[in-house]
Design an enzyme around this catalytic site. Structure first.
Site, PDB file in Angstrom:
ATOM      1  N   GLY A  40      58.017 -37.215  77.063  1.00  0.00           N
ATOM      2  CA  GLY A  40      57.638 -38.594  76.305  1.00  0.00           C
ATOM      3  C   GLY A  40      56.587 -37.753  76.132  1.00  0.00           C
ATOM      4  N   THR A 222      56.263 -30.793  59.447  1.00  0.00           N
ATOM      5  CA  THR A 222      56.768 -29.793  59.727  1.00  0.00           C
ATOM      6  C   THR A 222      58.314 -30.517  59.080  1.00  0.00           C
ATOM      7  OG1 THR A 222      57.074 -31.081  61.403  1.00  0.00           O
ATOM      8  CG2 THR A 222      55.631 -29.053  61.727  1.00  0.00           C
ATOM      9  N   ASP A 248      67.427 -24.657  72.542  1.00  0.00           N
ATOM     10  CA  ASP A 248      67.427 -25.788  72.238  1.00  0.00           C
ATOM     11  C   ASP A 248      66.107 -26.499  71.467  1.00  0.00           C
ATOM     12  OD1 ASP A 248      66.962 -29.150  73.266  1.00  0.00           O
ATOM     13  OD2 ASP A 248      66.256 -28.536  75.482  1.00  0.00           O
ATOM     14  N   ASP A 254      56.445 -30.687  69.605  1.00  0.00           N
ATOM     15  CA  ASP A 254      55.089 -31.453  70.834  1.00  0.00           C
ATOM     16  C   ASP A 254      54.525 -29.788  70.834  1.00  0.00           C
ATOM     17  OD1 ASP A 254      56.137 -34.270  70.801  1.00  0.00           O
ATOM     18  OD2 ASP A 254      57.177 -33.835  72.568  1.00  0.00           O
ATOM     19  N   LYS A 287      63.471 -22.062  74.640  1.00  0.00           N
ATOM     20  CA  LYS A 287      64.493 -22.455  76.227  1.00  0.00           C
ATOM     21  C   LYS A 287      64.773 -23.112  76.215  1.00  0.00           C
ATOM     22  CE  LYS A 287      60.850 -19.787  78.538  1.00  0.00           C
ATOM     23  NZ  LYS A 287      58.948 -18.382  79.228  1.00  0.00           N
TER      24      LYS A 287
HETATM   25  P1  ADP Z   1      60.574 -32.338  64.934  1.00  0.00           P
HETATM   26  O1  ADP Z   1      60.995 -31.709  66.498  1.00  0.00           O
HETATM   27  O2  ADP Z   1      59.928 -33.196  64.966  1.00  0.00           O
HETATM   28  O3  ADP Z   1      62.260 -32.401  64.401  1.00  0.00           O
HETATM   29  P2  ADP Z   1      60.802 -29.784  63.396  1.00  0.00           P
HETATM   30  O4  ADP Z   1      62.302 -28.958  63.644  1.00  0.00           O
HETATM   31  O5  ADP Z   1      60.167 -29.998  62.249  1.00  0.00           O
HETATM   32  O6  ADP Z   1      60.358 -30.634  64.209  1.00  0.00           O
HETATM   33  O7  ADP Z   1      59.998 -28.285  64.408  1.00  0.00           O
HETATM   34  C1  ADP Z   1      58.893 -28.516  64.423  1.00  0.00           C
HETATM   35  C2  ADP Z   1      58.278 -27.059  64.186  1.00  0.00           C
HETATM   36  O8  ADP Z   1      58.506 -25.778  65.650  1.00  0.00           O
HETATM   37  C3  ADP Z   1      58.832 -26.606  62.577  1.00  0.00           C
HETATM   38  O9  ADP Z   1      57.652 -26.554  61.731  1.00  0.00           O
HETATM   39  C4  ADP Z   1      58.242 -24.917  63.613  1.00  0.00           C
HETATM   40  O10 ADP Z   1      57.814 -24.084  63.336  1.00  0.00           O
HETATM   41  C5  ADP Z   1      59.073 -25.118  64.379  1.00  0.00           C
HETATM   42  N1  ADP Z   1      60.496 -24.601  65.104  1.00  0.00           N
HETATM   43  C6  ADP Z   1      61.576 -26.073  65.063  1.00  0.00           C
HETATM   44  N2  ADP Z   1      63.000 -25.183  64.875  1.00  0.00           N
HETATM   45  C7  ADP Z   1      63.129 -24.312  65.340  1.00  0.00           C
HETATM   46  C8  ADP Z   1      63.698 -22.685  64.562  1.00  0.00           C
HETATM   47  N3  ADP Z   1      65.213 -23.330  65.213  1.00  0.00           N
HETATM   48  N4  ADP Z   1      63.052 -21.902  65.074  1.00  0.00           N
HETATM   49  C9  ADP Z   1      61.611 -21.395  64.800  1.00  0.00           C
HETATM   50  N5  ADP Z   1      61.051 -22.374  64.623  1.00  0.00           N
HETATM   51  C10 ADP Z   1      61.202 -23.484  64.949  1.00  0.00           C
END
Ligand code: ADP
Length: 309
Positions: A40, A222, A248, A254, A287
């Site tokens: 959630g 983001t 993952d 979140d 993780k």
């Molecule tokens: P959501 O989970 O809402 O789709 P995002 O995919 O934009 O959001 O991811 C949120 C934030 O988490 C990104 O802006 C970045 O800071 C971090 N993040 C997500 N995926 C990665 C990744 N593969 N490597 C490094 N940071 C990541």
């Protein structure tokens, strides 16, 4: 002095099965593994903020069933306050039925919001003084909309800084948006709310301006592989995604929100908080899982120092 953070949002139990391929309608496919855990968006963001070191209280609602104890057992183990985990007399605890294709990692998800989609005006009233005492209120869109509006009204009236992560993607009336201090959508959610398709920094700037024209004070978007973007009245900035070994990515948004509000609560400015969000999101993807993958403060500080110190 740390400001108090209140997260008012959803708890659901994630039930994840892994089949070799996703079933077509009417078909049964044998899966190889199953996992159950706390989920959630409200709960995940609260756990992320708590592990990041924020003084947080989560307001949520579960049913009188075994899934409800998944929430309270987990919060007790984490050392989180459970006094605002309300119980619904009739509705079941929410759950998410998740199937993940073992080969392609594609997923299919059915969410039943259950008790956290049935937050009554009495529940909101019981939380009034908590909301009014908060420095920062963090919200998402997984609880029933009438409750969300009432919570926004109370917080706005008390001068509490309202951070809205508008997820899952949905339209919102302008009279709700104008009361929001900071929105934190991902690119898809930003597109739904502003009509701007975001592919680069200039698009993010255009989308952020639409939010600001609607009365939102500060905007964070983001941007997946591009990184994360923030804009206020003075400036805008894009910070690059940090390079980590991603295992993952569920719950990255979140984690980002949890780290971001922790930094705001400690008095950091928007662009510093953006970097804390970026670090917290990056660490969470190294993780497995959502809530269990949220990083601890010492790891956040170490990576922040390395990346930006
Ligand atoms: P959501 O989970 O809402 O789709 P995002 O995919 O934009 O959001 O991811 C949120 C934030 O988490 C990104 O802006 C970045 O800071 C971090 N993040 C997500 N995926 C990665 C990744 N593969 N490597 C490094 N940071 C990541």
């Amino acid at each position: 002095m740390k400001k108090k953070v209140v997260v008012f949002g959803s708890f659901v139990v994630d039930l994840t099965g892994r089949p070799p391929r996703l079933p077509i309608p009417g078909e049964t496919v044998m899966g190889s593994s199953f996992a159950m855990g706390p989920g959630g968006k409200g709960s995940n963001q609260a756990v992320a903020a708590h592990r990041a070191g924020a003084d947080i209280t989560l307001v949520t609602k579960v049913g009188r069933d075994v899934f409800g104890t998944v929430a309270t057992d987990f919060y007790k183990k984490e050392g989180m306050d459970t006094s605002y985990v309300f119980e619904d007399e009739k509705k079941e605890t929410g759950c998410a039925l998740i199937s993940v294709d073992e080969n392609t990692a594609q997923n299919e998800i059915v969410v039943i919001s259950g008790a956290c989609g049935n937050i009554t005006s009495e529940d909101v009233e019981r939380s009034r003084s908590l909301i009014e005492s908060a420095g920062i209120l963090l919200l998402q869109l997984e609880i029933n909309f009438d409750a969300l509006c009432k919570v926004v009204e109370i917080a706005h009236g008390a001068g509490v800084t309202i951070v809205l992560n508008p997820a899952p993607a949905a339209q919102l009336p302008d009279d709700v948006l104008r009361r929001i201090d900071i929105v934190t959508p991902n690119e898809t959610e930003a597109q739904v709310l502003t009509g701007v398709k975001i592919e680069n920094q200039a698009d993010a700037e255009r989308a952020a301006k639409v939010f600001m024209d609607k009365g939102v004070k500060e905007v964070v978007i983001t941007l997946g592989s591009l990184g994360a973007f923030a804009m206020n009245q003075e400036k805008s900035e894009l910070v690059k995604r940090l390079s980590v070994e991603a295992i993952d990515t569920t719950g990255a948004g979140d984690a980002f929100n949890g780290g971001f509000v922790m930094a705001l609560a400690e008095g950091k400015d928007l662009f510093t908080a953006l970097r804390y969000g970026n670090v917290t999101g990056a660490l969470s993807v190294t993780k497995l899982g959502t809530a269990p993958s949220m990083p601890l403060r010492e790891d956040i500080d170490a990576m922040y120092e390395k990346a930006y110190g």
